[in-house]
Design an enzyme around this catalytic site. Structure first.
Site, PDB file in Angstrom:
ATOM      1  N   LYS A   1      -8.974  -4.348  -2.525  1.00 23.24           N
ATOM      2  CA  LYS A   1      -7.840  -4.705  -3.261  1.00 23.24           C
ATOM      3  C   LYS A   1      -7.736  -6.324  -3.701  1.00 23.24           C
ATOM      4  O   LYS A   1      -6.690  -6.511  -4.283  1.00 23.24           O
ATOM      5  CB  LYS A   1      -6.582  -4.180  -2.548  1.00 23.24           C
TER       6      LYS A   1
ATOM      7  N   ASP B   1      -0.231   5.056   1.031  1.00 21.13           N
ATOM      8  CA  ASP B   1      -0.404   6.193   2.179  1.00 21.13           C
ATOM      9  C   ASP B   1      -0.243   5.418   3.575  1.00 21.13           C
ATOM     10  O   ASP B   1      -0.921   4.384   3.669  1.00 21.13           O
ATOM     11  CB  ASP B   1      -1.681   6.690   1.856  1.00 21.13           C
TER      12      ASP B   1
ATOM     13  N   THR C   1      -2.652   1.350  -4.580  1.00 21.62           N
ATOM     14  CA  THR C   1      -3.131   2.240  -3.552  1.00 21.62           C
ATOM     15  C   THR C   1      -4.766   2.540  -3.962  1.00 21.62           C
ATOM     16  O   THR C   1      -5.167   2.328  -5.164  1.00 21.62           O
ATOM     17  CB  THR C   1      -2.414   3.589  -3.855  1.00 21.62           C
ATOM     18  N   GLY C   2      -5.374   2.898  -2.847  1.00 21.98           N
ATOM     19  CA  GLY C   2      -6.854   2.925  -2.934  1.00 21.98           C
ATOM     20  C   GLY C   2      -7.297   4.687  -3.556  1.00 21.98           C
ATOM     21  O   GLY C   2      -8.250   4.623  -3.930  1.00 21.98           O
TER      22      GLY C   2
ATOM     23  N   ASP D   1      -1.346  -0.568   6.229  1.00 19.10           N
ATOM     24  CA  ASP D   1      -1.591   0.187   7.523  1.00 19.10           C
ATOM     25  C   ASP D   1      -3.111  -0.302   7.713  1.00 19.10           C
ATOM     26  O   ASP D   1      -3.537  -0.243   8.868  1.00 19.10           O
ATOM     27  CB  ASP D   1      -1.263   1.548   7.523  1.00 19.10           C
TER      28      ASP D   1
ATOM     29  N   ASP E   1       0.941  -1.247  -0.017  1.00 23.83           N
ATOM     30  CA  ASP E   1      -0.141   0.013  -0.088  1.00 23.83           C
ATOM     31  C   ASP E   1       0.838   1.202  -0.068  1.00 23.83           C
ATOM     32  O   ASP E   1       2.176   1.049   0.268  1.00 23.83           O
ATOM     33  CB  ASP E   1      -0.933   0.084   1.394  1.00 23.83           C
TER      34      ASP E   1
HETATM   35 MG   LIG Z   1      -2.612   3.198   3.557  1.00 22.48          MG
END
Ligand SMILES: [Mg+2]
Length: 213
Positions: free
Chosen positions: A153, A53, A119-120, A168, A51
């Protein structure tokens, strides 16, 4: 005398109850970088994912600035395309790379593993995230960043055949688990703009020691 004994008992009971209502630290599956390296040392080169962020970048400076600019006091800026264009378009030069990410990426590149970043964030034209990550972490065989436009994801982790996935957020962990990857929690820094903090270890995943920075 009798009353004070009773009070003491009441206080002790409350203390015990208080302890029981929190997740005991001993039930968390902690793992050190060294143990992680040992656990994969005999494996052939593989694909692994990260991931972005709060996992590889402390990107709160971009999110804080975006909130001040587009929606002070609310999270509406997260629905604003201009915010995402700016953030993906180079703001990450102000994001701080996490030390734990440097260590993990060094470990995996040393093994010859292929690294994917998922990444989202939504995709935006002219994104610079791929270039910035490639430069920041000196990625040798850089793959374009995968933008999923949301926390789910599983399909992306599954389709790239990732063996390990680091993240995270709870959705990172549940997506990795659903895709059959080994899910490893990197801890979000306490001063991240992304609150509340998740309960690390609550999904039975391994939690990387000393990973908040
Ligand atoms: Mg994150």
């Amino acid at each position: 005398m009798r009353i004070s004994h009773l009070s003491l008992a009441a206080v002790l009971s409350l203390l015990l109850l208080g302890c029981a209502s929190q997740a005991p630290q001993s039930t968390i599956h902690w793992i050190t970088l060294e143990r992680l390296a040992e656990s994969i040392q005999k494996d052939a080169p593989m694909a692994v994912g990260f991931d972005i962020d709060d996992t590889v970048l402390f990107s709160s400076p971009c999110f804080y600035a975006g909130q001040q600019k587009y929606s002070p006091g609310s999270n509406d800026y997260l629905k604003n395309t201009e915010f995402w264009k700016e953030t993906n378009g180079g703001c990450d030069r102000y994001s701080l790379p996490k030390e734990v990410a440097r260590s993990l990426i060094a470990l995996h590149q040393g093994r010859g593993d292929t690294i994917y970043f998922i990444t989202g964030r939504p995709h935006t034209e002219g994104e610079q995230v791929t270039t910035i990550l490639q430069q920041t972490f000196a990625i040798k065989n850089m793959q374009p960043v995968v933008f999923t436009s949301g926390p789910e994801k599983t399909r992306f982790i599954h389709d790239r055949g990732l063996h390990l996935y680091y993240g995270d957020s709870d959705a990172d962990i549940t997506s990795a688990q659903a895709a059959g990857a080994r899910a490893i929690r990197v801890m979000r820094a306490a001063n991240s703009t992304y609150q509340p903090l998740p309960v690390n270890g609550a999904l039975g995943e391994e939690v990387l020691v000393d990973s908040t920075r």
